[in-house]
Design an enzyme around this catalytic site. Sequence first.
Site, PDB file in Angstrom:
ATOM      1  N   LYS A  22       0.839  -1.209   0.000  1.00 25.60           N
ATOM      2  CA  LYS A  22       0.000   0.000   0.000  1.00 25.60           C
ATOM      3  C   LYS A  22       0.870   1.255   0.000  1.00 25.60           C
ATOM      4  CE  LYS A  22      -1.531   2.393   3.557  1.00 25.60           C
ATOM      5  NZ  LYS A  22      -1.067   3.667   4.139  1.00 25.60           N
ATOM      6  N   ASN A  23       1.877   1.283   0.855  1.00 23.94           N
ATOM      7  CA  ASN A  23       2.655   2.521   0.965  1.00 23.94           C
ATOM      8  C   ASN A  23       3.521   2.784  -0.257  1.00 23.94           C
ATOM      9  OD1 ASN A  23       1.489   3.202   3.338  1.00 23.94           O
ATOM     10  ND2 ASN A  23       3.197   2.565   4.647  1.00 23.94           N
ATOM     11  N   CYS A 117      -3.689   8.956   9.204  1.00 25.13           N
ATOM     12  CA  CYS A 117      -3.748   8.549  10.608  1.00 25.13           C
ATOM     13  C   CYS A 117      -3.125   9.611  11.502  1.00 25.13           C
ATOM     14  CB  CYS A 117      -3.015   7.223  10.792  1.00 25.13           C
ATOM     15  SG  CYS A 117      -3.855   5.832  10.044  1.00 25.13           S
ATOM     16  N   ARG A 122       2.286  15.878  12.610  1.00 24.10           N
ATOM     17  CA  ARG A 122       2.846  15.287  11.383  1.00 24.10           C
ATOM     18  C   ARG A 122       3.349  16.429  10.504  1.00 24.10           C
ATOM     19  NH1 ARG A 122      -0.218   9.769   9.711  1.00 24.10           N
ATOM     20  NH2 ARG A 122       1.709   9.568   8.560  1.00 24.10           N
ATOM     21  N   ASP A 305       5.246   0.608  11.774  1.00 23.46           N
ATOM     22  CA  ASP A 305       3.933   0.162  11.294  1.00 23.46           C
ATOM     23  C   ASP A 305       3.608  -1.267  11.718  1.00 23.46           C
ATOM     24  OD1 ASP A 305       3.658   2.621  10.171  1.00 23.46           O
ATOM     25  OD2 ASP A 305       4.159   1.993   8.130  1.00 23.46           O
ATOM     26  N   ARG A 397      -8.298   1.387   4.783  1.00 25.08           N
ATOM     27  CA  ARG A 397      -7.317   2.190   4.036  1.00 25.08           C
ATOM     28  C   ARG A 397      -6.163   1.337   3.532  1.00 25.08           C
ATOM     29  NH1 ARG A 397      -4.576   6.230   7.375  1.00 25.08           N
ATOM     30  NH2 ARG A 397      -3.372   6.134   5.488  1.00 25.08           N
TER      31      ARG A 397
HETATM   32  N1  EPU Z   1       8.971  14.221  10.110  1.00 26.09           N
HETATM   33  C1  EPU Z   1       9.341  15.517  10.366  1.00 26.09           C
HETATM   34  N2  EPU Z   1       9.242  16.424   9.343  1.00 26.09           N
HETATM   35  C2  EPU Z   1       8.794  16.075   8.104  1.00 26.09           C
HETATM   36  C3  EPU Z   1       8.426  14.733   7.842  1.00 26.09           C
HETATM   37  C4  EPU Z   1       8.521  13.830   8.878  1.00 26.09           C
HETATM   38  O1  EPU Z   1       9.756  15.850  11.467  1.00 26.09           O
HETATM   39  O2  EPU Z   1       8.741  16.957   7.240  1.00 26.09           O
HETATM   40  C5  EPU Z   1       9.050  13.230  11.186  1.00 26.09           C
HETATM   41  C6  EPU Z   1       7.678  12.675  11.548  1.00 26.09           C
HETATM   42  O3  EPU Z   1       6.989  13.500  12.448  1.00 26.09           O
HETATM   43  C7  EPU Z   1       8.029  11.327  12.114  1.00 26.09           C
HETATM   44  C8  EPU Z   1       9.280  10.915  11.326  1.00 26.09           C
HETATM   45  O4  EPU Z   1       9.783  12.115  10.741  1.00 26.09           O
HETATM   46  O5  EPU Z   1       8.365  11.472  13.467  1.00 26.09           O
HETATM   47  C9  EPU Z   1       9.065   9.897  10.220  1.00 26.09           C
HETATM   48  O6  EPU Z   1       8.042  10.342   9.340  1.00 26.09           O
HETATM   49  P1  EPU Z   1       8.019   9.917   7.808  1.00 26.09           P
HETATM   50  O7  EPU Z   1       8.068  11.167   7.002  1.00 26.09           O
HETATM   51  O8  EPU Z   1       9.050   8.878   7.566  1.00 26.09           O
HETATM   52  O9  EPU Z   1       6.574   9.280   7.682  1.00 26.09           O
HETATM   53  P2  EPU Z   1       5.561   9.397   6.470  1.00 26.09           P
HETATM   54  O10 EPU Z   1       6.288   9.442   5.198  1.00 26.09           O
HETATM   55  O11 EPU Z   1       4.564  10.431   6.764  1.00 26.09           O
HETATM   56  C10 EPU Z   1       5.426   6.819   6.065  1.00 26.09           C
HETATM   57  C11 EPU Z   1       4.338   5.785   6.034  1.00 26.09           C
HETATM   58  C12 EPU Z   1       3.833   5.559   7.443  1.00 26.09           C
HETATM   59  C13 EPU Z   1       5.004   5.120   8.324  1.00 26.09           C
HETATM   60  C14 EPU Z   1       6.148   6.138   8.247  1.00 26.09           C
HETATM   61  C15 EPU Z   1       7.397   5.699   8.993  1.00 26.09           C
HETATM   62  C16 EPU Z   1       3.339   6.090   3.881  1.00 26.09           C
HETATM   63  C17 EPU Z   1       2.186   6.551   3.079  1.00 26.09           C
HETATM   64  N3  EPU Z   1       3.257   6.259   5.194  1.00 26.09           N
HETATM   65  O12 EPU Z   1       4.823   7.997   6.588  1.00 26.09           O
HETATM   66  O13 EPU Z   1       2.921   4.483   7.328  1.00 26.09           O
HETATM   67  O14 EPU Z   1       4.589   5.023   9.667  1.00 26.09           O
HETATM   68  O15 EPU Z   1       6.498   6.366   6.867  1.00 26.09           O
HETATM   69  O16 EPU Z   1       7.857   4.490   8.499  1.00 26.09           O
HETATM   70  O17 EPU Z   1       4.303   5.552   3.350  1.00 26.09           O
HETATM   71  C18 EPU Z   1       1.054   3.207   7.884  1.00 26.09           C
HETATM   72  O18 EPU Z   1       1.217   2.590   6.824  1.00 26.09           O
HETATM   73  O19 EPU Z   1       0.279   2.833   8.795  1.00 26.09           O
HETATM   74  C19 EPU Z   1       1.799   4.445   8.100  1.00 26.09           C
HETATM   75  C20 EPU Z   1       1.433   5.356   8.946  1.00 26.09           C
END
Ligand code: EPU
Length: 428
Positions: A22-23, A117, A122, A305, A397
């Site tokens: 999915k991701n 979520c 975020r 996750d 989702r």
């Molecule tokens: N962060 C920042 N600034 C940013 C972006 C992120 O401080 O601009 C911080 C976040 O607050 C967090 C950490 O960096 O503490 C990691 O966030 P990341 O950007 O890696 O997460 P994401 O890209 O928003 C994806 C997955 C999530 C998964 C995370 C971590 C997708 C669509 N989502 O989210 O998946 O938890 O990476 O591996 O790929 C899920 O599938 O249930 C899910 C939430």
Amino acid sequence: MEKFVILGGAKLCGEVNISGAKNSAVALIVAAIMVKGVCVIDNVPEVSDTYVLAEIINKLGGKAEFTDKGVITIDCTNLDCFEASYEMVGKIRASSYLMGALLGRFKHAKVALPGGCDFGVRPINLHLKAFTALGATHSVDRGLVDIQAESLVGSPIYMDQVSVGATINAMLAASLAEGTTIIENAAKEPHIVDVANFLNSMGANIKGAGTDVIKIKGVSELHGGSYSVIPDQIEAGTFMIAAAATGGDVVINNVIPKHLDSLSAKLIEMGVTVVEGDDCVRIIADKPLKKVKVNTMPYPGYPTDLQPQIVALLSVANGTSIVTENVWDNRFQYISQLTLMGAQITVDGRVAVIEGVEKLKGSPVSSTDLRAGAAMVIAGLMADGVTEVFNLKYIDRGYENFVQKLKGLGAQITRRTVEDKNEKQIIA
Ligand code: EPU
């Protein structure tokens, strides 16, 4: 409103096929916006996140539809809109990829701040930092992020923190920038590699994905093509944990075992047998479960996750387990639901201390997010009696045919509208 009704106690046995990630799929669908031509992507999980993204592409003036089971055909040749409003994107976190894709294509993106979520704050500062490095400016007005550039110019980008989303967004925009971009401290998750492979197969020039330094030479255009999404590491892990939780014996097919190493290591430490094949893993859980310590980390560390799911499992392991959440600042909201089922867990900030109990007891519980929902299902599968899991929109989702797959392994689970009567009879 709908709910799952689960009668706990059945050992999961047999084989299950894992869907596409999915991701990864959500990033590839959005990346197709940058392509002038037709992209055919297969092994796409049919879950609400991928449907919502297809709808967004159609609203932006492109064409995206599921043309076969798990196959999405996207043609963004005539896509002409760079503005995605809150009404379009509010439901989905992966909408942040629209920023990188629209910026890459039009040098201008207006995108509402992402939903998805809720695990606390975020932020998108790292995404914006990457766009700024490529020469864009941005402003935020009424929740709409407006990012634009005269031209995008390749540049070094240092990620202050490892971020999957910011790494993907930087790759997207940099693929259509002039010159070379080097992303340092890049995320290394399997879907980062998948996005790079997809873009490369459409004409981009990206090297190093899967390491913490990614080098992107910008190209002027991307062309159409076909691509297959990698297997879903998190869905696979969820089934591995569900098998272990029920004392089961399950072969999980269509996986890349390497992507599951950190979970396999933890399960083995807990006393579970994990047998790796070329593209499958078999889980045999025939011994008492032992306590472990788990620290979530960016890949190749233990994935956040799969944190709620392993906490559910550890709630019935012998001894005191400690789980530390290092990625998100608030990903233990679901624990109150597990304690309703008799789990003994205390949380202090990012640390959960789990005193294993002999058995959980069935109860009505709510999904507080996607993976927490999966954890509730796992808890229900191993609990005594009937568990009802409410708030299924999160689970929908990200898990394709969840109920059917679990039933195929012998789980006693049904989905029904909340008004349904006689549920004990139906399940019996
Ligand atoms: N962060 C920042 N600034 C940013 C972006 C992120 O401080 O601009 C911080 C976040 O607050 C967090 C950490 O960096 O503490 C990691 O966030 P990341 O950007 O890696 O997460 P994401 O890209 O928003 C994806 C997955 C999530 C998964 C995370 C971590 C997708 C669509 N989502 O989210 O998946 O938890 O990476 O591996 O790929 C899920 O599938 O249930 C899910 C939430």
